[in-house]
Structures are given as C-alpha cells and as structure tokens.
Design a protein around this motif. Structure first.
Motif, PDB file in Angstrom:
ATOM      1  N   ALA A 220       1.136  -1.049  -0.322  1.00  0.00           N
ATOM      2  CA  ALA A 220       0.139   0.184   0.253  1.00  0.00           C
ATOM      3  C   ALA A 220       0.598   1.335   0.396  1.00  0.00           C
ATOM      4  N   THR A 221       1.937   1.647   0.738  1.00  0.00           N
ATOM      5  CA  THR A 221       2.947   2.242   0.438  1.00  0.00           C
ATOM      6  C   THR A 221       3.445   2.825  -1.179  1.00  0.00           C
ATOM      7  N   LEU A 222       3.081   1.637  -1.713  1.00  0.00           N
ATOM      8  CA  LEU A 222       3.823   2.185  -3.010  1.00  0.00           C
ATOM      9  C   LEU A 222       2.246   2.513  -4.120  1.00  0.00           C
ATOM     10  N   GLU A 223       1.607   0.970  -3.430  1.00  0.00           N
ATOM     11  CA  GLU A 223       0.420   2.025  -4.103  1.00  0.00           C
ATOM     12  C   GLU A 223      -0.066   3.944  -3.781  1.00  0.00           C
ATOM     13  N   THR A 224       0.097   4.030  -2.926  1.00  0.00           N
ATOM     14  CA  THR A 224      -0.013   5.840  -1.955  1.00  0.00           C
ATOM     15  C   THR A 224       1.073   6.573  -2.918  1.00  0.00           C
ATOM     16  N   ALA A 225       2.290   6.003  -3.014  1.00  0.00           N
ATOM     17  CA  ALA A 225       2.751   6.459  -4.368  1.00  0.00           C
ATOM     18  C   ALA A 225       2.747   7.313  -5.415  1.00  0.00           C
TER      19      ALA A 225
END
Length: 375
Positions: free
Chosen positions: A263-268
């Motif tokens: 999710a951190t990658l998706e958010t970025a």
C-alpha cells in the motif's frame, strides 16, 4: 508449451493471472495447470488447488500444519510429474515454492521464478540457494537486480505489476456518492492493512488523530476477506469505511496514513502524501530488528534508496507523532513538494508499464532457446 504455475496467495493469483493472459498471446499453444485462484482460473487452464486451501501453511507451530504442508508438497510434486511441464513457474510464496524449486532441480524440471521472495530483507544467504535452484528469476523491484549481482546471478528486472495496475486504473465517477462521502470535504485515507492482527495493532492509533482534523473526512480502506461487521467498532465519529476500493480512495485522497506494505507503493504511485506506520509485538519486533538487513520498511524508501516518506515504527508510532506529521502534509507545501519529487524519482526507477507482457516475452524466448534444434 506446458506451464505449471504455483501461486499460493491472493496477490500471487492476481499477478499470475495477468502473466497467463500475456503468455497466451506470446505462445498460442500454451497449456496451463496451476495452484492458484479465481483470477487465474478465469484465464483458462486447470486449477488443481485454490490458494484459500493453503492458508494453513502459515501456522508452522502445530504438528498438524506441518503434516498438511508436507502433504501438499507431495501432492504438488506428484501432479507436476504427471503433467510433465516444459517449465515450473513459481510466483512469490517462498516457503512452499523454494522447496518445490529444490525438488524440481533434482528431477530435471526447468524452474522460472516470478516475483522473488524478499530474501534481501533477511536471510540474504539464500541468494546462493536460489542461484543454484532457479533457472531464470524475474524480479519486480529495481534494487533486486543489484542484490542478486552479489551472488554473480543474472536476473531480469521486468517492471512492477503494482505500477501496471495503477496505470490501468480508471476511477469510478460514482465513488463518492455510492459510499456516502461529502464531495466538498477533503479525504484522509487510512490504509491499515489486510490482516486482522495488523489492523488491531494499527487502526485505533491511526484514528486517534481525528479530533484535530474535523474539517476532513477520514475514510478507512477495508478488505472483503474480513467480515464487514469486524470494522463496525471503528465506524464512529463520522469515520467512513469502503471495502476493496483502495484505488478509488487514493485517487480522491489529500493525504494518507498507511501501514507498511504494498500500500505504501500504491499510495506513492497515486501521488498522495503519506505517513508510513508499523507496530507489532515487542518480541516480534526485537527478533525482526536483529534479522532484517535493510534500512527502511517502506517500498518507496527502499526503491529510491533514501527517506522519501516518514516511517513511524514501533515506539515512534504514536498519535502525537501522527498528528504532527499529518499537519505538515496538509499545510506545508514545500514539504509535500519534496515528497512528491521523491515519488517522481520512484516512477523513473520503476520504468515503463507492461510487466506481464515483458515477463511473458522473456519466458517464451528462454524456453524456445532451450529447445533442441530441429534435425
């Protein structure tokens, strides 16, 4: 050619299904048999075991689980031998798949691995083992290519399927209306993870900052593998819940509180300013800190190679720290601009979309090169 896939988790099913679709384009004679899920089954071929049946494999502590794990291994091995594939394609899921790779090597079966186990985070010595067991490794994180070079092992960086999913995403214009959200108020997305234990550790602290941000809407990204009733005690003081709609939520969010993970990658990739959070039991954290060999926990920071997004881990994960950081994300334009500049660097390092297509082309190329020349 005949392909035998093993994908033991929901995410593996998603990524493998895209790869199956592309392999059918690259190899019109492709035949598939697999352990996977509904998305792979929708692409054709023969489903042997659904990943839901393999959930027991996570509970190594009990003798019953170990016996079931061994039983599944033996069953899978018998089925592979009966099918006689041109290649065994393993998708992430290291505990099971590395054992299958060792067995396949003993039986002269070619092994491709799509999405490397995260051995760079801990137990890095397994790089030598993978080099010995896996004919071709297809990695989805840019730094994994360099990591495997330490073992004099050439792998193929093929792009990242999460980046592809974000690039292909089309927002639902009715998202706000269907979920009872106010179009006039900015949204703070809360992504607490998908595991019950994870959510219990994270969500109360994440939502504790709400009184300081009454002008915003806090929207929690829930998942359908947990009963909606489970989330009910979090739905209070105007907090909203959406199920399996994280991309729609991120496409509308002004900022996000995110549990460490994909999710951190998706958010970025949605260009949303974020705070990365994580907390676990004291014992688990102590053991993990001793074993983990990387300087960051978020994929964003790991890929870029420096701190782009703040990480509040264990003792630093407090409502006070979250409150201060969220205020910066919502009011400090220069600070947010620096984070977004890091996101741009992230996208540049990840390269162009087309992960499944690129992987399929390489797999077919390598298999055809390995075929004996016609007499």
């Amino acid at each position: 050619m005949k392909y035998y896939f093993i994908a033991g988790e929901r995410s593996g099913d998603t990524h493998a299904a895209r790869l199956l679709r592309e392999l059918k384009q690259q190899d019109p004679a492709a035949d598939f048999r697999y352990w996977g899920g509904d998305q792979m089954q929708a692409e054709g071929g023969e489903l042997v075991r659904h990943y839901r049946e393999l959930a027991v494999m996570g509970f190594w502590e009990t003798a019953t689980s170990i016996l079931k794990f061994r039983g599944y291994l033996k069953e899978c091995q018998r089925d592979v031998l009966a099918y006689q594939p041109d290649v065994l394609v393993l998708v992430d899921y290291g505990g099971f798949n590395l054992r299958m790779a060792a067995w396949a090597k003993e039986h002269g079966i070619r092994v491709f691995y799509y999405i490397s186990p995260k051995i760079w985070a801990w137990n890095q010595s397994r790089g030598e083992k993978i080099k010995a067991l896996v004919d071709k490794m297809f990695v989805i994180l840019p730094f994994e290519e360099e990591f495997y070079q330490r073992f004099d092992y050439r792998v193929d960086y093929v792009g990242n399927p999460t980046a592809d999913e974000v690039a292909d995403f089309v927002p639902d214009p009715n998202f706000l209306t269907q979920n009872g959200l106010d179009p006039e108020r900015q949204i703070i997305a809360v992504l607490p993870g998908s595991r019950k234990q994870e959510i219990e550790e994270m969500l109360h602290e994440m939502l504790a900052v709400l009184p300081a941000f009454q002008e915003y809407q806090f929207v929690v990204a829930g998942v359908s593998n947990l009963d909606r009733a489970y989330y009910q005690h979090f739905e209070r003081n105007g907090i909203k819940l959406v199920i399996d709609q994280a991309f729609n939520l991120l496409s509308r969010a002004s900022a996000a509180l995110v549990t460490s993970g994909t999710a951190t990658l998706e958010t970025a990739l949605f260009d949303v300013p974020q705070v990365v959070c994580y907390r676990t039991s004291g014992l688990t954290y102590a053991v993990g800190k001793a074993l983990i060999k990387v300087p960051y926990i978020s994929l964003v920071n790991l890929i870029v190679g420096r701190e782009v997004v703040p990480e509040f881990i264990q003792g630093k994960f407090t409502a006070r720290n979250l409150l201060d950081e969220l205020k910066r994300l919502l009011t400090n334009k220069a600070y947010v601009a620096r984070q977004r500049a890091g996101y741009a660097e992230l996208r540049q390092k990840m390269g162009q979309p087309g992960t499944a297509r690129h992987t399929a082309a390489l797999m077919v190329k390598y298999l055809r090169e390995a075929q004996p020349a016609a007499a």
